[in-house]
Design an enzyme around this catalytic site. Structure first.
Site, PDB file in Angstrom:
ATOM      1  N   GLU A   1       0.753  -1.071   0.024  1.00 30.10           N
ATOM      2  CA  GLU A   1       0.016   0.097  -0.112  1.00 30.10           C
ATOM      3  C   GLU A   1       0.742   1.297  -0.099  1.00 30.10           C
ATOM      4  OE1 GLU A   1      -3.099  -0.142  -0.634  1.00 30.10           O
ATOM      5  OE2 GLU A   1      -3.243  -2.348  -0.483  1.00 30.10           O
TER       6      GLU A   1
ATOM      7  N   HIS B   1       1.725   2.275  -3.552  1.00 28.74           N
ATOM      8  CA  HIS B   1       0.490   3.066  -4.289  1.00 28.74           C
ATOM      9  C   HIS B   1       0.471   4.389  -3.678  1.00 28.74           C
ATOM     10  CE1 HIS B   1      -1.498  -0.279  -6.036  1.00 28.74           C
ATOM     11  NE2 HIS B   1      -1.861  -1.030  -5.096  1.00 28.74           N
TER      12      HIS B   1
ATOM     13  N   HIS C   1       3.007   6.256  -5.187  1.00 30.58           N
ATOM     14  CA  HIS C   1       2.832   6.661  -6.690  1.00 30.58           C
ATOM     15  C   HIS C   1       1.894   7.784  -6.799  1.00 30.58           C
ATOM     16  CE1 HIS C   1       1.182   4.701 -10.601  1.00 30.58           C
ATOM     17  NE2 HIS C   1       1.760   5.744 -11.011  1.00 30.58           N
TER      18      HIS C   1
END
Length: 364
Positions: A151, A154, A157
């Site tokens: 996670e 993510h 990102h």
């Protein structure tokens, strides 16, 4: 299947696959090459299950035996101990990247533990103009630790995309989304293997890594093959029955597992419980392509001359900053991952082979 084919014909697509990939401008050959290369590279998967059969001392090896741990090991990873590990694992991406990861812990971006009324699972939710929020249900297990690393990929990102892109192009495609999360997991695995000396824990780590490839790549490629062939049955005018789908699934299951898996007929109805088949056609292949891309990038960031590794890191960070500013295939090609070739999948198969060999050595 019949509904999908009707809609494709109404909109003048030549196949259901072409229609599903059109929004992200992904050529059909990407999925076809993925499936073909995964089948050709299934030997490391079969070797892993033969190794498991031998290690567990089983006369017959069924699919559910794949979920048995190869070693019994007590290993708690309390959340407070995880913060320095996660930060250290992403050192390759530079001080600024690490500082942002540190902020996510210190500034309350993470809802850590189970709570009444809280949904299950884990995810990272981006909020443009603020910062992402991560939801976990942390229970001090090794799997939970890898979930947080995932996670965090993510989250980073999203942070880099939102810092660089205007709102209109800040959201990125699923096709590239999982690359960041899986790359983070690969570097977290590197850190744990580097620091862990206990043989049983090293076996547990290697099993985790191999199972991740088995589930995230081979299993999803197998599902993608089933989905593609099932749609082609309809496109070619053949009737769809439960028996048709059972035979199709068993044939594909054998293509991937061959003699490493006994009593395959028991699993003839597995296709019936995969929710993606019903609501999100041609979705699952993206898990497999993401895993292949992440492994190729990780390989290039950790092997070879220093200048080449640094160049790959810079291209990878540019990929995260690019958000949704171009089609995903083009973004990945700029980062050095070209899905018009078999190179990403070949790199994954080679990594699987390497990990199984390493596991065999640790077990011995």
């Amino acid at each position: 299947l019949q509904r999908n084919w009707y809609l494709c014909q109404a909109r003048r697509y030549s196949s259901c696959l072409e229609a599903s990939l059109d929004e992200d401008n992904i050529p059909s050959s990407v999925v076809e090459n993925l499936i073909a290369t995964a089948k050709r590279g299934a030997e490391p998967l079969q070797r892993y299950h033969r190794l498991r059969r031998e290690s567990l001392g089983l006369d017959r090896y069924r699919y559910f035996d794949a979920y048995i741990p190869l070693v019994e090991v007590e290993w708690s990873m309390p959340y407070p101990n995880l913060r320095p590990l996660i930060v250290d694992s992403v050192a390759v991406f530079g001080d600024e990247y690490q500082a942002t990861v540190e902020r996510s812990f210190s500034e309350g971006w993470i809802d850590v533990y189970e709570n009444e009324g809280k949904r299950s699972g884990a995810f990272s939710a981006g909020v443009y103009g603020v910062h992402p929020f991560m939801l976990l249900n942390y229970a001090d297990t090794v799997n939970d630790a890898f979930t947080l690393a995932h996670e965090m990929g993510h989250t980073m990102h999203t942070v880099l995309s939102h810092e660089t892109q205007p709102f209109a192009t800040s959201s990125y495609s699923i096709f590239v989304a999982e690359v960041a999360s899986m790359t983070n997991e690969d570097f977290f695995l590197d850190l744990l293997l580097e620091r862990e000396q206990d043989p049983a824990r090293r076996v547990a780590l290697l099993q985790h890594a191999i199972d991740d490839i088995a589930a995230g790549f081979y299993r999803q490629a197998m599902f993608a093959d089933f989905e593609l062939q099932a749609h082609r049955e309809v496109e070619e005018g053949r009737p769809i029955t439960a028996e048709t789908l059972q035979k199709l699934y068993l044939r594909i299951l054998n293509d991937f597992f061959s003699s490493s898996l006994d009593d395959q007929d028991w699993y003839r109805n597995t296709w019936g419980r995969i929710p993606h088949f019903y609501g999100s056609p041609f979705y699952v292949f993206q898990y497999a392509t993401s895993k292949a891309a992440a492994i190729l990038l990780h390989q290039r960031m950790t092997e070879g001359p220093e200048t080449d590794r640094r160049t790959t890191v810079d291209r990878y960070l540019d990929l995260l900053r690019a958000g949704g500013s171009d089609h995903p295939i083009a973004l990945l090609r700029t980062a050095g991952v070209d899905f018009s070739t078999t190179e990403p999948v070949d790199a994954l198969v080679a990594t699987m082979e390497k990990l199984v060999t390493q596991l065999e050595q640790e077990l011995n």
